[in-house]
Design an enzyme around this catalytic site. Structure first.
Site, short mmCIF file in Angstrom:
data_model
loop_
_atom_site.label_atom_id
_atom_site.label_comp_id
_atom_site.label_asym_id
_atom_site.label_seq_id
_atom_site.Cartn_x
_atom_site.Cartn_y
_atom_site.Cartn_z
N TRP A 102 -73.10 -26.73 -21.75
CA TRP A 102 -72.56 -27.59 -20.78
C TRP A 102 -72.59 -28.20 -19.20
O TRP A 102 -73.28 -29.27 -18.33
CB TRP A 102 -71.57 -27.86 -20.97
CG TRP A 102 -71.38 -28.64 -22.65
CD1 TRP A 102 -70.91 -27.54 -23.56
CD2 TRP A 102 -71.93 -29.56 -23.47
NE1 TRP A 102 -71.38 -27.87 -25.36
CE2 TRP A 102 -71.88 -29.59 -25.29
CE3 TRP A 102 -72.29 -30.55 -22.67
CZ2 TRP A 102 -72.63 -30.54 -25.75
CZ3 TRP A 102 -73.08 -31.40 -22.82
CH2 TRP A 102 -73.24 -31.56 -24.92
N ASP A 179 -65.16 -30.27 -15.91
CA ASP A 179 -64.93 -30.88 -17.05
C ASP A 179 -64.75 -29.82 -17.88
O ASP A 179 -64.54 -28.65 -18.50
CB ASP A 179 -67.02 -30.64 -16.93
CG ASP A 179 -67.28 -30.90 -18.95
OD1 ASP A 179 -66.09 -31.56 -19.64
OD2 ASP A 179 -68.02 -30.83 -19.81
N LYS A 203 -62.48 -33.71 -28.51
CA LYS A 203 -61.95 -32.22 -28.95
C LYS A 203 -60.71 -32.34 -29.29
O LYS A 203 -60.63 -31.21 -30.73
CB LYS A 203 -62.84 -30.84 -28.10
CG LYS A 203 -63.97 -31.63 -27.66
CD LYS A 203 -65.46 -31.60 -28.06
CE LYS A 203 -66.43 -31.32 -27.63
NZ LYS A 203 -68.28 -30.72 -27.87
#
Length: 368
Positions: A102, A179, A203
């Site tokens: 990511w 992030d 999430k």
């Protein structure tokens, strides 16, 4: 009560009582005669929903008054481009910490707008650790430093917040950008240490499609890159309280219910202790076994996403099939790394993790 435990990395499990409340309010929200999905985003009914959601979020995360909270569309991946568009301020370079897939995607996207300097990387050990701060090298002309506190795929998590004032080459004026998609609200964190935080909701806090941005107000004065679309300017949404266009209304509503649920659990201090206990159950089992293995450095293991392999990869499909028969779903590891992955976000109950641990012990006993 549902009969399954969903270990998906995202979209992920939501608190059962949140889903039950949403079901009860589906056709008629609080006597309005409307579903939340039908409401005008500027109507008094929805405005009360979004105002409370933001208020609860600010309370839970102790967000200072000089930070704006934005509820945007596009998911966290949209922010890979929006961050450099808004924060470069005439600079031609930004710094990124590379700890997995990511952070790599974020850096790659930023590379379309500026020169990307890799401040630190754990690539040399297969992204199984977090590079210590003393190994960072911040460039002198960087616009900001970006990192990913939890790598969902690799299961690597920062257990500390970077202090750029003491990092090699750093200073206290460089904005720290995070992030937080896969560990947002899973533990207390000091918002004041960040210039900007963004997190996809799917999430820990709601359905897919919503991204939450927390941005320090002084950064809103930075002129965006020329030709940055109006919709991609943080100031556009900050000035209009996230109502410049129609926001993801139902996702915000569910997020608001999750905020209420988190407060009932005792807030972030309580939820962190629960998350520590859940993760310890699985990591202790793995560490005591020669059948299971977790490649991540013990000091940098994620509380949210636990990757592990079996000593015989030929048993992977058998493991997954039998786990599903026991009501344990979505345990297959990401295609890029293989093996297994148990994602145990805030809403995963302790009973679900205990059930997984029991199954793992039985499976090992039957296949050693």
């Amino acid at each position: 009560m549902r009969k399954i435990y969903n270990f998906s990395a995202g979209p992920a499990v939501l608190p059962e009582e949140v889903l039950e409340q949403a079901r009860e309010e589906m056709l008629d929200w609080h006597g309005s005669g409307m579903s939340v999905m039908e409401m005008s985003h500027r109507g008094k009914e929805f405005m009360s929903i979004v105002d409370k959601a933001e208020s609860d979020l600010r309370e839970l995360a102790n967000i200072p008054a000089n930070y704006k909270v934005l509820f945007l569309q596009g998911g966290a991946s949209s922010q890979f481009a929006v961050v450099p568009m808004n924060l470069l301020e005439g600079n031609t370079q930004a710094d990124y910490v590379h700890t997995g897939q990511w952070s790599k995607k974020a850096a790659s996207e930023a590379g379309q707008y500026c020169s990307v300097h890799i401040t630190a990387s754990s690539e040399q050990d297969g992204f199984n650790s977090v590079p210590p701060l003393e190994q960072w090298h911040i460039s002198s002309d960087t616009a900001y430093v970006h990192y990913t506190p939890n790598e969902t795929i690799g299961g690597v998590e920062f257990q500390w917040t970077p202090d750029l004032s003491v990092a090699p080459g750093g200073n206290g004026n460089i904005p720290l950008v995070a992030d937080m998609s896969s560990n947002f609200l899973s533990r207390p964190f000091d918002v004041s240490k960040f210039g900007l935080i963004y997190a996809g909701a799917q999430k820990n806090v709601g359905p897919a499609g919503l991204v939450i941005v927390i941005i320090r107000e002084d950064l809103l004065a930075i002129p965006p890159l020329p030709r940055t679309p109006t919709m991609y300017r943080y100031k556009t949404h900050a000035d209009q309280a996230s109502m410049y266009n129609t926001p993801p209304t139902y996702a915000i509503y569910i997020m608001g219910l999750v905020m209420e649920w988190l407060k009932k659990q005792g807030g972030l201090v309580a939820i962190e202790q629960r998350n520590i206990a859940k993760a310890k159950l699985i990591y202790d089992l793995i560490d005591a076994s020669s059948f299971y293995h977790c490649p991540v450095s013990r000091s940098d293991r994620s509380r949210m996403n636990i990757p592990f392999t079996l000593s015989d990869s030929g048993l992977d499909e058998v493991f997954l099939k039998q786990a599903q028969a026991h009501g344990l779903l979505q345990l297959k590891g990401h295609r890029s790394v293989g093996g297994m992955r148990a994602s145990i976000y805030n809403a995963m109950p302790l009973e679900g993790v205990q059930t997984l641990a029991t199954f793992m012990r039985e499976f090992e006993k039957n296949h050693v």
